[in-house]
Design an enzyme around this catalytic site. Structure first.
Site, PDB file in Angstrom:
ATOM      1  N   ASP A   1     -28.733   9.886 -13.448  1.00 18.53           N
ATOM      2  CA  ASP A   1     -28.227  11.265 -13.372  1.00 18.53           C
ATOM      3  C   ASP A   1     -29.205  12.155 -14.133  1.00 18.53           C
ATOM      4  O   ASP A   1     -30.072  11.667 -14.862  1.00 18.53           O
ATOM      5  CB  ASP A   1     -26.823  11.352 -14.006  1.00 18.53           C
ATOM      6  CG  ASP A   1     -26.279  12.784 -14.019  1.00 18.53           C
ATOM      7  OD1 ASP A   1     -26.444  13.501 -13.006  1.00 18.53           O
ATOM      8  OD2 ASP A   1     -25.704  13.206 -15.037  1.00 18.53           O
ATOM      9  N   SER A   2     -29.000  13.467 -13.996  1.00 22.01           N
ATOM     10  CA  SER A   2     -29.825  14.407 -14.756  1.00 22.01           C
ATOM     11  C   SER A   2     -29.548  14.296 -16.260  1.00 22.01           C
ATOM     12  O   SER A   2     -30.296  14.848 -17.052  1.00 22.01           O
ATOM     13  CB  SER A   2     -29.531  15.828 -14.292  1.00 22.01           C
ATOM     14  OG  SER A   2     -28.170  16.133 -14.548  1.00 22.01           O
TER      15      SER A   2
ATOM     16  N   HIS B   1     -20.818  15.705 -14.201  1.00 23.28           N
ATOM     17  CA  HIS B   1     -20.533  16.104 -15.589  1.00 23.28           C
ATOM     18  C   HIS B   1     -19.071  16.567 -15.747  1.00 23.28           C
ATOM     19  O   HIS B   1     -18.484  16.426 -16.824  1.00 23.28           O
ATOM     20  CB  HIS B   1     -21.435  17.269 -16.020  1.00 23.28           C
ATOM     21  CG  HIS B   1     -22.835  16.878 -16.406  1.00 23.28           C
ATOM     22  ND1 HIS B   1     -23.740  16.381 -15.510  1.00 23.28           N
ATOM     23  CD2 HIS B   1     -23.470  16.926 -17.603  1.00 23.28           C
ATOM     24  CE1 HIS B   1     -24.890  16.135 -16.137  1.00 23.28           C
ATOM     25  NE2 HIS B   1     -24.750  16.464 -17.414  1.00 23.28           N
TER      26      HIS B   1
ATOM     27  N   GLY C   1     -29.552  21.467 -11.674  1.00 22.47           N
ATOM     28  CA  GLY C   1     -29.061  22.594 -10.879  1.00 22.47           C
ATOM     29  C   GLY C   1     -29.899  23.859 -11.038  1.00 22.47           C
ATOM     30  O   GLY C   1     -29.831  24.754 -10.209  1.00 22.47           O
TER      31      GLY C   1
ATOM     32  N   CYS D   1     -19.539  17.826  -9.445  1.00 18.15           N
ATOM     33  CA  CYS D   1     -20.671  17.547 -10.333  1.00 18.15           C
ATOM     34  C   CYS D   1     -20.173  16.456 -11.278  1.00 18.15           C
ATOM     35  O   CYS D   1     -19.043  16.545 -11.787  1.00 18.15           O
ATOM     36  CB  CYS D   1     -21.059  18.802 -11.110  1.00 18.15           C
ATOM     37  SG  CYS D   1     -22.143  18.503 -12.532  1.00 18.15           S
TER      38      CYS D   1
ATOM     39  N   CYS E   1     -25.324  11.750  -9.332  1.00 15.72           N
ATOM     40  CA  CYS E   1     -25.561  13.186  -9.508  1.00 15.72           C
ATOM     41  C   CYS E   1     -25.404  13.853  -8.143  1.00 15.72           C
ATOM     42  O   CYS E   1     -26.129  13.497  -7.201  1.00 15.72           O
ATOM     43  CB  CYS E   1     -26.976  13.385 -10.047  1.00 15.72           C
ATOM     44  SG  CYS E   1     -27.470  15.106 -10.240  1.00 15.72           S
ATOM     45  N   ASN E   2     -24.479  14.773  -8.037  1.00 17.42           N
ATOM     46  CA  ASN E   2     -24.279  15.465  -6.751  1.00 17.42           C
ATOM     47  C   ASN E   2     -25.488  16.317  -6.385  1.00 17.42           C
ATOM     48  O   ASN E   2     -25.872  16.397  -5.225  1.00 17.42           O
ATOM     49  CB  ASN E   2     -23.052  16.372  -6.828  1.00 17.42           C
ATOM     50  CG  ASN E   2     -21.760  15.581  -6.861  1.00 17.42           C
ATOM     51  OD1 ASN E   2     -21.158  15.313  -5.840  1.00 17.42           O
ATOM     52  ND2 ASN E   2     -21.336  15.192  -8.044  1.00 17.42           N
TER      53      ASN E   2
HETATM   54  N1  DGL Z   1     -24.411  15.585 -12.881  1.00 19.17           N
HETATM   55  C1  DGL Z   1     -25.135  16.537 -12.069  1.00 19.17           C
HETATM   56  C2  DGL Z   1     -24.384  16.728 -10.756  1.00 19.17           C
HETATM   57  O1  DGL Z   1     -23.552  15.915 -10.408  1.00 19.17           O
HETATM   58  C3  DGL Z   1     -25.410  17.695 -12.936  1.00 19.17           C
HETATM   59  C4  DGL Z   1     -26.141  18.795 -12.366  1.00 19.17           C
HETATM   60  C5  DGL Z   1     -27.268  19.345 -13.162  1.00 19.17           C
HETATM   61  O2  DGL Z   1     -28.000  18.626 -13.832  1.00 19.17           O
HETATM   62  O3  DGL Z   1     -27.422  20.561 -13.024  1.00 19.17           O
HETATM   63  O4  DGL Z   1     -24.590  17.656 -10.025  1.00 19.17           O
END
Ligand code: DGL
Length: 260
Positions: free
Chosen positions: A12-13, A188, A45, A186, A75-76
């Site tokens: 994930d991010s 998070h 994002g 998301c 991560c979406n």
């Molecule tokens: N967990 C990421 C998601 O599902 C976070 C998005 C991000 O890093 O902006 O979209």
């Protein structure tokens, strides 16, 4: 080649994908997992699609180098912009992504109001448009871009006044009538579920973690690559942030420090 005992790579991010890892571990307790959080480059994002493709490409390569038998993009945002590219490039193992849980929300509340909270990049991706159009006749689906929420959660704000105020302001246009369902689009967001529930007054929140875990299990089972039940599961957490704060935060969110 025997792949049963190789790990499942998850990335994930940042810390958000821990909400998906949690579901993966619940569903497949005998597997080994390697989780990579790219907190040094979060949030995705706020990045360009090209940037997100390049970053995710490096994570997949790194996880394959560590022996991953499957990749879960937890991560979406990364799924929305990069999964096609990643699947075309890495054909030797399954790559499983996220999908905002619109389908179960619409099934539970046919004809209802379904608010989809996600990053602006997720909501503007063609993949999201296709998903939304597929369900548009069965419910009122309302995309609600949350430009700062992932960053706030990444920085440890899971509740409290500042988060609540931000949500009230960001969602003000959508809350005149409380939604039936809120889709947490998301990874998070499940960590701030209580606050989101309080602010939106939704009847129910939905997230895609369990669905992704189910799909990962299905893909591995199809190939005969699931670990045997006699196998002891394990988890390794890695993070790109050089200071250890995000790594520790991931461990805390996973409950790994519960008995420390
Ligand atoms: N967990 C990421 C998601 O599902 C976070 C998005 C991000 O890093 O902006 O979209």
């Amino acid at each position: 080649m025997e792949r049963k005992y190789d790990p499942i790579g998850v990335f994930d991010s940042g810390v958000g994908g821990i909400s998906v890892l949690r579901e993966l571990m619940r569903r497949m307790p005998h597997e080994s997992f390697v989780y990579y959080g790219d907190s040094a480059n979060a949030p995705y994002g706020a990045r360009t699609p090209e940037d997100v493709c390049a970053l995710t490409d490096a994570h997949v390569q790194q996880l394959i180098d560590r022996g991953a038998k499957a990749i879960v993009i937890a991560c979406n945002t990364a799924t929305g912009v990069a999964i096609r590219f990643l699947r075309e490039k890495y054909t030797q193992i399954p790559i499983i992504g996220m999908e905002p849980a619109i389908k179960p929300a619409v099934q539970a509340y046919p004809g209802g109001r379904v608010l989809v909270m996600a990053t602006p990049l997720t909501l503007s991706s063609p993949r999201f448009r296709t998903l939304m159009n597929a369900h548009a006749e069965r419910a009122q689906i309302i995309p609600a871009p949350c430009s700062k929420l992932a960053r706030m959660i990444e920085n440890g704000r899971l509740d409290g006044e500042e988060l609540e105020e931000y949500l009230r302001a960001e969602l003000a246009d959508f809350l005149n009538t409380p939604p039936d369902a809120v889709v947490l689009g998301c990874t998070h967001y499940p960590f701030a579920a209580d606050t989101i529930q309080r602010v939106t007054k939704a009847k129910e929140l939905f997230d895609g973690g369990a669905g992704t875990a189910r799909e990962a299990q299905r893909q591995l089972s199809l190939r005969g690559w699931l670990a045997k039940e006699s196998q002891r599961g394990s988890v390794t957490i890695l993070n790109s942030d050089s200071d250890l704060a995000h790594l520790r935060f991931c461990e805390r969110l996973l409950g790994m420090d519960a008995d420390k």
